[in-house]
Design a protein around this motif. Sequence first.
Motif, mmCIF file in Angstrom:
data_model
loop_
_atom_site.group_PDB
_atom_site.id
_atom_site.type_symbol
_atom_site.label_atom_id
_atom_site.label_comp_id
_atom_site.label_asym_id
_atom_site.label_seq_id
_atom_site.Cartn_x
_atom_site.Cartn_y
_atom_site.Cartn_z
ATOM 1 N N ALA A 138 0.831 -1.211 0.000
ATOM 2 C CA ALA A 138 0.000 0.000 0.000
ATOM 3 C C ALA A 138 0.863 1.258 0.000
ATOM 4 N N SER A 139 1.926 1.252 0.801
ATOM 5 C CA SER A 139 2.791 2.442 0.884
ATOM 6 C C SER A 139 4.130 2.051 1.492
ATOM 7 N N VAL A 140 5.119 2.894 1.222
ATOM 8 C CA VAL A 140 6.442 2.755 1.824
ATOM 9 C C VAL A 140 6.843 4.120 2.359
ATOM 10 N N ALA A 141 7.214 4.184 3.618
ATOM 11 C CA ALA A 141 7.529 5.475 4.234
ATOM 12 C C ALA A 141 8.785 5.363 5.081
ATOM 13 N N ARG A 142 9.431 6.485 5.233
ATOM 14 C CA ARG A 142 10.638 6.545 6.069
ATOM 15 C C ARG A 142 10.222 6.835 7.508
ATOM 16 N N ARG A 143 10.594 5.938 8.417
ATOM 17 C CA ARG A 143 10.260 6.124 9.832
ATOM 18 C C ARG A 143 11.266 5.378 10.694
ATOM 19 N N LYS A 144 12.105 6.119 11.369
ATOM 20 C CA LYS A 144 13.124 5.494 12.207
ATOM 21 C C LYS A 144 12.528 5.132 13.556
ATOM 22 N N GLN A 145 12.843 3.921 14.002
ATOM 23 C CA GLN A 145 12.322 3.453 15.287
ATOM 24 C C GLN A 145 13.358 2.554 15.954
ATOM 25 N N VAL A 146 13.550 2.776 17.245
ATOM 26 C CA VAL A 146 14.476 1.975 18.032
ATOM 27 C C VAL A 146 13.672 1.170 19.045
ATOM 28 N N ASP A 147 13.835 -0.151 19.022
ATOM 29 C CA ASP A 147 13.094 -1.038 19.913
ATOM 30 C C ASP A 147 13.974 -1.498 21.071
ATOM 31 N N GLU A 148 13.317 -2.065 22.054
ATOM 32 C CA GLU A 148 14.038 -2.648 23.172
ATOM 33 C C GLU A 148 14.816 -3.880 22.688
ATOM 34 N N PRO A 149 15.985 -4.150 23.262
ATOM 35 C CA PRO A 149 16.721 -5.358 22.875
ATOM 36 C C PRO A 149 15.869 -6.615 23.047
ATOM 37 N N LYS A 150 16.059 -7.562 22.126
ATOM 38 C CA LYS A 150 15.368 -8.850 22.149
ATOM 39 C C LYS A 150 13.857 -8.709 22.002
ATOM 40 N N SER A 151 13.412 -7.655 21.334
ATOM 41 C CA SER A 151 11.983 -7.523 21.044
ATOM 42 C C SER A 151 11.579 -8.592 20.038
ATOM 43 N N PRO A 152 10.324 -9.059 20.073
ATOM 44 C CA PRO A 152 9.903 -10.118 19.148
ATOM 45 C C PRO A 152 9.909 -9.647 17.707
ATOM 46 N N ARG A 153 10.108 -10.590 16.799
ATOM 47 C CA ARG A 153 10.128 -10.247 15.377
ATOM 48 C C ARG A 153 8.742 -9.854 14.887
ATOM 49 N N ALA A 176 3.688 -0.632 4.496
ATOM 50 C CA ALA A 176 2.307 -0.969 4.837
ATOM 51 C C ALA A 176 1.711 -1.811 3.710
ATOM 52 N N LEU A 177 1.013 -2.879 4.067
ATOM 53 C CA LEU A 177 0.448 -3.792 3.073
ATOM 54 C C LEU A 177 -1.025 -3.497 2.823
ATOM 55 N N GLU A 178 -1.467 -3.823 1.632
ATOM 56 C CA GLU A 178 -2.848 -3.576 1.250
ATOM 57 C C GLU A 178 -3.825 -4.417 2.069
ATOM 58 N N ARG A 179 -3.393 -5.596 2.463
ATOM 59 C CA ARG A 179 -4.258 -6.542 3.167
ATOM 60 C C ARG A 179 -3.364 -7.480 3.982
ATOM 61 N N PRO A 180 -3.926 -8.181 4.957
ATOM 62 C CA PRO A 180 -3.118 -9.180 5.655
ATOM 63 C C PRO A 180 -2.515 -10.176 4.664
ATOM 64 N N THR A 181 -1.216 -10.371 4.758
ATOM 65 C CA THR A 181 -0.481 -11.180 3.791
ATOM 66 C C THR A 181 0.324 -12.246 4.518
ATOM 67 N N VAL A 182 0.277 -13.465 4.001
ATOM 68 C CA VAL A 182 1.021 -14.567 4.613
ATOM 69 C C VAL A 182 2.425 -14.621 4.003
ATOM 70 N N VAL A 183 3.424 -14.607 4.863
ATOM 71 C CA VAL A 183 4.811 -14.738 4.432
ATOM 72 C C VAL A 183 5.440 -15.907 5.197
ATOM 73 N N ARG A 184 6.476 -16.465 4.638
ATOM 74 C CA ARG A 184 7.166 -17.586 5.297
ATOM 75 C C ARG A 184 8.482 -17.092 5.879
ATOM 76 N N LEU A 185 8.660 -17.327 7.180
ATOM 77 C CA LEU A 185 9.865 -16.927 7.887
ATOM 78 C C LEU A 185 10.692 -18.155 8.232
ATOM 79 N N PRO A 186 12.002 -17.990 8.396
ATOM 80 C CA PRO A 186 12.845 -19.125 8.777
ATOM 81 C C PRO A 186 12.408 -19.715 10.108
ATOM 82 N N GLY A 187 12.566 -21.019 10.253
ATOM 83 C CA GLY A 187 12.205 -21.692 11.499
ATOM 84 C C GLY A 187 10.768 -22.172 11.483
ATOM 85 N N HIS A 188 10.273 -22.458 12.666
ATOM 86 C CA HIS A 188 8.937 -23.017 12.814
ATOM 87 C C HIS A 188 8.118 -22.184 13.793
#
Length: 218
Positions: A138-153, A176-188
Amino acid sequence: MSVTKERRAAASAPRRIWQMLRRALDVELRIYASIGRFVARRPAVPRGAFGFSYHRPVFTVLMIFIVLSAVEIPIIDLVVHRWPVVRIAMLVLGLWGVTWMFGLLCAYLMRPITVGPDGIRVRQGLELDVHLTWDDIASVARRKQVDEPKSPRIVEADGARTLALRMQDETDLVIALERPTVVRLPGHAPKGGDQEITAVRLWVDDPKGFLDEVRRYL
């Protein structure tokens, strides 16, 4: 009921072990493939696409680990030189460790995030490769964000599920995606496998250039 669950768990144990071994082998092969690409100077960029690096925040750390691992080899060899079997085993292990770390660095260098006619390929390290078509985005935007260490993916908030691909706990772009989208991530599951997401946060070394390239298609 509990007996049935125990039987299912026992039956699935060999399968999980096999999946772990197969994943370990795949990672090992990608190490050497990445080194090969580095030697041949052939980054994994699809035809017509442009690659963007994301290794800058971790480059110094990886180089330090590689140098330290290389320095350890002669030091350990000096300590154990009186025991040939131990000496050979430690030498092989040390060389493998240096090769692995160098291959990981090569993966960061040779598997860039790409923008091209078929969409955006979001990559990270040896395994992660998420392909998003322009119809998904849907869109791509520049937004810097710093998370806490070991935050979930996967970050869940207000019904949204965001895939956060941080470098040193930081991201500087959000897709941002147009709709909920299924992607495959490493691991289980629950951290890997097929995951439904509504956005992707990522780090790119050149966010301005990335957005300029995205505007050609979006």
